[in-house]
Design an enzyme around this catalytic site. Structure first.
Site, PDB file in Angstrom:
ATOM      1  N   GLU A  79      41.577  22.420  38.895  1.00 40.28           N
ATOM      2  CA  GLU A  79      40.800  23.228  39.835  1.00 40.28           C
ATOM      3  C   GLU A  79      39.836  24.117  39.064  1.00 40.28           C
ATOM      4  OE1 GLU A  79      43.627  23.548  43.745  1.00 40.28           O
ATOM      5  OE2 GLU A  79      43.968  25.061  42.195  1.00 40.28           O
ATOM      6  N   CYS A 136      34.902  29.808  36.836  1.00 43.30           N
ATOM      7  CA  CYS A 136      36.208  29.918  36.200  1.00 43.30           C
ATOM      8  C   CYS A 136      36.699  28.503  35.897  1.00 43.30           C
ATOM      9  CB  CYS A 136      37.176  30.656  37.120  1.00 43.30           C
ATOM     10  SG  CYS A 136      38.798  30.933  36.389  1.00 43.30           S
ATOM     11  N   CYS A 178      50.311  24.289  32.461  1.00 39.35           N
ATOM     12  CA  CYS A 178      50.317  25.242  31.350  1.00 39.35           C
ATOM     13  C   CYS A 178      51.728  25.348  30.781  1.00 39.35           C
ATOM     14  CB  CYS A 178      49.846  26.611  31.839  1.00 39.35           C
ATOM     15  SG  CYS A 178      49.665  27.862  30.530  1.00 39.35           S
ATOM     16  N   CYS A 202      54.130  32.014  32.466  1.00 38.02           N
ATOM     17  CA  CYS A 202      54.128  33.428  32.858  1.00 38.02           C
ATOM     18  C   CYS A 202      54.749  33.565  34.253  1.00 38.02           C
ATOM     19  CB  CYS A 202      52.706  33.980  32.850  1.00 38.02           C
ATOM     20  SG  CYS A 202      51.940  33.974  31.210  1.00 38.02           S
ATOM     21  N   CYS A 259      52.428  33.493  37.508  1.00 38.51           N
ATOM     22  CA  CYS A 259      51.314  32.541  37.590  1.00 38.51           C
ATOM     23  C   CYS A 259      51.751  31.208  38.178  1.00 38.51           C
ATOM     24  CB  CYS A 259      50.724  32.332  36.197  1.00 38.51           C
ATOM     25  SG  CYS A 259      49.328  31.179  36.171  1.00 38.51           S
ATOM     26  N   CYS A 283      43.168  34.964  41.000  1.00 40.75           N
ATOM     27  CA  CYS A 283      43.874  34.976  39.726  1.00 40.75           C
ATOM     28  C   CYS A 283      45.350  34.621  39.896  1.00 40.75           C
ATOM     29  CB  CYS A 283      43.743  36.365  39.102  1.00 40.75           C
ATOM     30  SG  CYS A 283      44.451  36.493  37.462  1.00 40.75           S
TER      31      CYS A 283
END
Length: 347
Positions: free
Chosen positions: A98, A111, A118, A122, A125, A336
């Site tokens: 994305e 962005c 990933c 975290c 996230c 975010c």
């Protein structure tokens, strides 16, 4: 996309010289191809009209440009647009990323993602919950810009989408080189910001080899608490990150910033504010406070506006320039921490 053909997008001039030499084409053809790719943004080899038809056909037998249009887009009520791009380098693997286009007056920021999923995991996230599914090539990264409908309106690029840039550093450095080189897009590196949680050796290499801005995900100045939020703290602590950054000059055009998601009662206290001031003393930088956007199965409360303003004002009074970042695209899960292609990758 023909998986047996190689991709031109993302190649450096030296690599393009090797291509034309291999195919028995004149050496100057490499510079022509680079111009068609990075300045004219062609979608097919046949559009490279100052290369002879014979040589275009020879090139097309073995290579493709390697660009693909987004297969989906969602538009937010605030003007933000989220695009879904296929990952070209992974062929038929069915992987996607994305990319978020954020218009704001006379500015337009993209962005960009650098990985499918990933490894950093975290706590706050959504991308981390997806797990890691693969690195993007430099061509995959550039395709998010190359095939963007609003490409010509872009003023800034931030590597703050899916993935940890320092965990895919070679592709990041290649993509940012092409974006800033005279043979490429010829952008100023000051239009590009690359984020990181901080990875030993990789962050130093990026700081040494790139002139782009750097943004560090802090989220707590207290190592034990940061480790709870961000497992990467175990590999490179926030104190090590700041110590490294203090070896570089950010007093001129290159900028250093810290990202800080605010959680109510967890990392928004005066204890945290004082520790941030102490930690960043002597480093020319800014702090961006970010609202927490809830994700499933994560019990973290977001700080309210008043608390964020108190934190901002304290930091600014004590010499740390601080802003509260406007939240964009939350209604389309583009804000975010909300990016994920896990469901698409499972189809």
């Amino acid at each position: 996309m023909d998986n047996e053909k190689k991709i031109l997008l993302g190649m450096s001039p030296d690599e393009l010289k090797a291509v034309v030499k291999e195919l028995g084409m004149p050496q100057f053809t490499a510079a022509q191809i680079a111009k068609w790719l990075y300045q004219q943004h062609v979608r097919s080899i046949d559009e490279m009209t100052n290369i002879s038809k014979v040589n275009r056909e020879r090139l097309a037998e073995h290579y493709v440009v390697g660009t693909m249009e987004p297969i989906d887009c969602q538009r937010s009520k605030d003007g933000t647009v989220k695009y879904l791009f296929p990952v070209v380098s992974m062929g038929e693997a069915g992987k996607f990323v994305e990319t978020v286009y954020i218009p704001d007056g006379d500015r337009a920021t993209l962005c960009v993602s650098c990985q499918v999923g990933c490894k950093m995991n975290c706590l706050f996230c959504q991308t981390g919950k997806q797990g890691f599914e693969g690195n993007l090539s430099a061509g995959d990264i550039l395709n998010q810009i190359y095939a963007l409908p609003e490409r010509d309106s872009l003023t800034n690029i931030v590597f703050m989408g899916q993935g940890e840039p320092m965990d895919n550093l070679d592709s990041i450095l290649r993509a940012t080189e092409i974006l800033t080189a005279d043979y490429g897009y010829a952008w100023s590196p000051k239009r590009i910001t690359v984020s990181s949680v901080g990875i030993k050796s990789k962050l130093k290499r990026f700081l040494d080899e790139s002139e782009c801005h750097v943004a560090i995900s802090m989220h707590s100045p207290l190592p034990e608490q940061r480790q709870m939020l961000m497992p990467a703290e175990r590999q490179m602590s926030i104190t090590e990150v700041v110590s490294l950054l203090k070896q570089y000059d950010f007093t001129h055009q290159r900028r250093c910033s810290f990202e800080y998601i605010c959680f109510a009662g967890l990392n928004d206290t005066m204890t945290h504010a004082r520790e941030i001031v102490r930690l960043l003393d002597g480093l020319e930088c800014r702090v961006n406070l970010i609202r927490f956007h809830e994700i499933p199965n994560v019990d973290l409360p977001g700080a309210d506006e008043k608390r964020m303003e108190i934190l901002r004002d304290y930091l600014t009074r004590h010499g740390v320039f601080t802003t509260i970042r406007a939240s964009r695209g939350q209604d389309i899960f583009a804000a975010c921490g909300l990016l994920s292609t896990a469901k698409r990758s499972q189809l």
